[in-house]
Motif scaffolding. Structure first.
Motif, PDB file in Angstrom:
ATOM      1  N   VAL A  71      64.734  28.877 -43.573  1.00  0.00           N
ATOM      2  CA  VAL A  71      64.930  27.450 -43.879  1.00  0.00           C
ATOM      3  C   VAL A  71      63.765  27.018 -44.759  1.00  0.00           C
ATOM      4  CG1 VAL A  71      65.307  25.141 -42.964  1.00  0.00           C
ATOM      5  CG2 VAL A  71      66.010  27.136 -41.605  1.00  0.00           C
ATOM      6  N   THR A  97      62.902  18.131 -42.404  1.00  0.00           N
ATOM      7  CA  THR A  97      64.199  18.739 -42.125  1.00  0.00           C
ATOM      8  C   THR A  97      64.044  20.215 -41.788  1.00  0.00           C
ATOM      9  OG1 THR A  97      65.258  17.179 -43.641  1.00  0.00           O
ATOM     10  CG2 THR A  97      66.526  19.126 -43.024  1.00  0.00           C
ATOM     11  N   ARG A 101      65.331  21.723 -38.278  1.00  0.00           N
ATOM     12  CA  ARG A 101      66.402  22.727 -38.292  1.00  0.00           C
ATOM     13  C   ARG A 101      65.938  24.011 -37.598  1.00  0.00           C
ATOM     14  NH1 ARG A 101      70.269  20.391 -39.934  1.00  0.00           N
ATOM     15  NH2 ARG A 101      70.286  20.534 -42.194  1.00  0.00           N
ATOM     16  N   GLU A 104      66.035  23.435 -33.945  1.00  0.00           N
ATOM     17  CA  GLU A 104      67.420  23.373 -33.466  1.00  0.00           C
ATOM     18  C   GLU A 104      67.995  24.770 -33.272  1.00  0.00           C
ATOM     19  OE1 GLU A 104      71.785  22.072 -35.305  1.00  0.00           O
ATOM     20  OE2 GLU A 104      69.941  21.277 -36.195  1.00  0.00           O
ATOM     21  N   TYR A 105      67.732  25.669 -34.222  1.00  0.00           N
ATOM     22  CA  TYR A 105      68.274  27.018 -34.158  1.00  0.00           C
ATOM     23  C   TYR A 105      67.559  27.896 -33.140  1.00  0.00           C
ATOM     24  CZ  TYR A 105      70.643  26.042 -38.648  1.00  0.00           C
ATOM     25  OH  TYR A 105      71.424  25.526 -39.643  1.00  0.00           O
TER      26      TYR A 105
END
Length: 197
Positions: A71, A97, A101, A104-105
């Motif tokens: 990312v 972001t 992200r 989150e993953y």
């Protein structure tokens, strides 16, 4: 922008580490840890670079057959030289972001040696845990005492009344890679996971 859809059937660990390579022993150690994590059944999510310890970890995990998700903010894709051979490379609009992200993953977080960015990511994700935003394991690989200063700072903050004692172990400082692999295996690999990116 995601290059392609991929379904991940193993836990991803968010890896925080340097975009610089550091001394050679850190590179050798990163290879060792990445191989152990991949063999144990983990994948990796990280900042998407092809350079530094970040690149070493990504290349080793990929070579071992583990999924690697990158990312990276658009403005850094040339600065950090985005890795072009990942399982998934997601280009996002900002550092905020990117970190959200990755969190989150991730099923857990592992920090290796790095500079200010690595320290910032590690302490931010520990702060999120302190605030109850997640309950995922956070490990700092304290190879050659690299994170001794951070551990001492946390103890100092508690001693001076700026942190509560119950938050002393938000980050697990672990010296040996096999101990990291064992702890994360016990905590995470008992859970079924199906993540669609």
């Amino acid at each position: 922008m995601v290059q392609r859809l991929y379904e991940v059937d193993r836990p991803l660990l968010a890896i925080y580490c340097g975009s610089q390579s550091g001394h050679p022993e850190y590179q050798t150690a990163a290879v060792q840890l990445a191989e152990q994590l991949a063999d144990a059944g983990f994948g990796m999510v990280y900042g998407g670079a092809s350079i530094g310890l970040m690149g070493v970890m990504a290349d080793t995990m990929l070579a071992a057959g583990a999924p690697v998700v990158g990312v990276i903010p658009e403005f850094m894709s040339s600065y950090e030289i985005a890795h072009q051979h990942l399982t998934v490379l997601e280009v996002v609009d900002s550092m905020h972001t990117r970190k959200a992200r990755m969190a989150e993953y991730a099923s857990g977080f592992v920090a290796l040696a790095g500079g200010l960015g690595t320290l910032e990511e590690l302490t931010e994700i520990a702060t999120w845990k302190q605030l109850g935003q997640h309950d995922k394991p956070i490990v700092a690989w304290n190879a050659w005492g690299y994170f001794n200063g951070l551990k001492q700072q946390i103890d100092h903050a508690i001693d001076q009344g700026f942190m509560q004692k119950r938050h002393a172990n938000l980050i697990d400082f672990i010296d040996k890679p096999e101990q990291i692999t064992q702890q994360l295996t016990e905590q995470l690999l008992q859970k079924k996971l199906h993540l669609k990116l």
